[in-house]
Design a protein around this motif. Structure first.
Motif, PDB file in Angstrom:
ATOM      1  N   SER A 205      -1.004   2.343  -9.229  1.00  0.00           N
ATOM      2  CA  SER A 205      -2.096   1.731  -9.973  1.00  0.00           C
ATOM      3  C   SER A 205      -2.858   0.792  -9.043  1.00  0.00           C
ATOM      4  O   SER A 205      -2.295   0.241  -8.102  1.00  0.00           O
ATOM      5  CB  SER A 205      -1.566   0.930 -11.165  1.00  0.00           C
ATOM      6  OG  SER A 205      -2.605   0.185 -11.771  1.00  0.00           O
ATOM      7  N   PHE A 206      -4.130   0.588  -9.346  1.00  0.00           N
ATOM      8  CA  PHE A 206      -4.937  -0.353  -8.571  1.00  0.00           C
ATOM      9  C   PHE A 206      -4.506  -1.799  -8.826  1.00  0.00           C
ATOM     10  O   PHE A 206      -4.539  -2.629  -7.927  1.00  0.00           O
ATOM     11  CB  PHE A 206      -6.419  -0.178  -8.939  1.00  0.00           C
ATOM     12  CG  PHE A 206      -7.318  -1.197  -8.309  1.00  0.00           C
ATOM     13  CD1 PHE A 206      -7.704  -1.075  -6.983  1.00  0.00           C
ATOM     14  CD2 PHE A 206      -7.774  -2.293  -9.031  1.00  0.00           C
ATOM     15  CE1 PHE A 206      -8.527  -2.022  -6.388  1.00  0.00           C
ATOM     16  CE2 PHE A 206      -8.598  -3.237  -8.453  1.00  0.00           C
ATOM     17  CZ  PHE A 206      -8.975  -3.105  -7.122  1.00  0.00           C
TER      18      PHE A 206
ATOM     19  N   PHE B  58       0.802  -1.219   0.000  1.00  0.00           N
ATOM     20  CA  PHE B  58       0.000   0.000   0.000  1.00  0.00           C
ATOM     21  C   PHE B  58       0.841   1.278   0.000  1.00  0.00           C
ATOM     22  O   PHE B  58       0.397   2.303  -0.490  1.00  0.00           O
ATOM     23  CB  PHE B  58      -0.997  -0.019   1.163  1.00  0.00           C
ATOM     24  CG  PHE B  58      -2.127  -0.973   0.922  1.00  0.00           C
ATOM     25  CD1 PHE B  58      -3.070  -0.717  -0.065  1.00  0.00           C
ATOM     26  CD2 PHE B  58      -2.224  -2.155   1.635  1.00  0.00           C
ATOM     27  CE1 PHE B  58      -4.115  -1.606  -0.315  1.00  0.00           C
ATOM     28  CE2 PHE B  58      -3.254  -3.049   1.392  1.00  0.00           C
ATOM     29  CZ  PHE B  58      -4.194  -2.772   0.413  1.00  0.00           C
ATOM     30  N   MET B  59       2.055   1.216   0.505  1.00  0.00           N
ATOM     31  CA  MET B  59       2.925   2.397   0.506  1.00  0.00           C
ATOM     32  C   MET B  59       3.658   2.584  -0.823  1.00  0.00           C
ATOM     33  O   MET B  59       3.805   3.705  -1.293  1.00  0.00           O
ATOM     34  CB  MET B  59       3.967   2.297   1.631  1.00  0.00           C
ATOM     35  CG  MET B  59       3.413   2.478   3.014  1.00  0.00           C
ATOM     36  SD  MET B  59       2.840   4.131   3.345  1.00  0.00           S
ATOM     37  CE  MET B  59       4.361   5.046   3.286  1.00  0.00           C
ATOM     38  N   VAL B  60       4.124   1.489  -1.404  1.00  0.00           N
ATOM     39  CA  VAL B  60       4.997   1.583  -2.574  1.00  0.00           C
ATOM     40  C   VAL B  60       4.257   1.304  -3.884  1.00  0.00           C
ATOM     41  O   VAL B  60       4.427   2.030  -4.862  1.00  0.00           O
ATOM     42  CB  VAL B  60       6.203   0.614  -2.433  1.00  0.00           C
ATOM     43  CG1 VAL B  60       7.080   0.635  -3.662  1.00  0.00           C
ATOM     44  CG2 VAL B  60       6.996   0.943  -1.181  1.00  0.00           C
TER      45      VAL B  60
ATOM     46  N   LEU C 289       0.128  -4.044 -12.942  1.00  0.00           N
ATOM     47  CA  LEU C 289       0.597  -2.756 -13.452  1.00  0.00           C
ATOM     48  C   LEU C 289       1.500  -2.013 -12.471  1.00  0.00           C
ATOM     49  O   LEU C 289       2.313  -1.197 -12.881  1.00  0.00           O
ATOM     50  CB  LEU C 289      -0.598  -1.865 -13.820  1.00  0.00           C
ATOM     51  CG  LEU C 289      -1.520  -2.425 -14.903  1.00  0.00           C
ATOM     52  CD1 LEU C 289      -2.698  -1.481 -15.133  1.00  0.00           C
ATOM     53  CD2 LEU C 289      -0.760  -2.669 -16.191  1.00  0.00           C
ATOM     54  N   ASN C 290       1.342  -2.273 -11.161  1.00  0.00           N
ATOM     55  CA  ASN C 290       2.145  -1.532 -10.182  1.00  0.00           C
ATOM     56  C   ASN C 290       3.320  -2.341  -9.635  1.00  0.00           C
ATOM     57  O   ASN C 290       3.958  -1.936  -8.681  1.00  0.00           O
ATOM     58  CB  ASN C 290       1.265  -1.005  -9.047  1.00  0.00           C
ATOM     59  CG  ASN C 290       0.649  -2.093  -8.189  1.00  0.00           C
ATOM     60  OD1 ASN C 290       1.176  -3.191  -8.054  1.00  0.00           O
ATOM     61  ND2 ASN C 290      -0.483  -1.781  -7.580  1.00  0.00           N
TER      62      ASN C 290
END
Length: 131
Positions: A92-93, A85-87, A97-98
């Motif tokens: 992106s959700f 949740f921090m990085v 993708l994140n």
């Protein structure tokens, strides 16, 4: 068939724990020592990355040998949720993708070990049989 599965299930749980811990430790050693791959920033113990590195190395080693598996795995599960949740989540959700897939996977693997324990081949198991 059930007898064979009942025999192998706790042992394979240990194999999963050992492999997971071995892979997890590498992220800590990268942060702390620049091994096996160099870290982009210098290691600072009193930072979020420093705390993460220490948790990954020390927690990973405890998980590797199966000592204090449940509480250590619970802490590491929280660390991975925090890291996600921090990085990762702010970009992106979607984990694909994140680049947060590994953090999510480890979060739930560690949550599994927090609930299930270290398996047949763990110091926790050995010490509980000794009592």
């Amino acid at each position: 068939m059930d007898g064979m599965l009942n025999f192998w299930s706790p042992r394979l749980q240990s194999v999963l724990r050992i492999i997971t811990a071995f892979l997890f430790i590498q992220h800590g050693t990268q942060k702390m020592f620049g091994f096996p791959a160099p870290q982009r920033a210098p290691f600072e113990l009193f930072s979020l990355m420093g705390a993460a590195g220490v948790l990954e190395v020390v927690g990973g080693l405890l998980l590797l040998i199966g000592l204090f598996t449940r509480p250590v795995a619970f802490v590491l599960s929280g660390q991975m949720a925090f890291a996600y949740f921090m990085v990762h989540a702010p970009t992106s959700f979607w984990p694909l993708l994140n680049n947060g897939e590994l953090a999510v996977q480890w979060c739930f693997l560690f949550l599994f070990f927090a609930a299930a324990g270290g398996g047949a081949w763990s110091l926790d198991q050995y010490l509980s049989k000794k009592r």
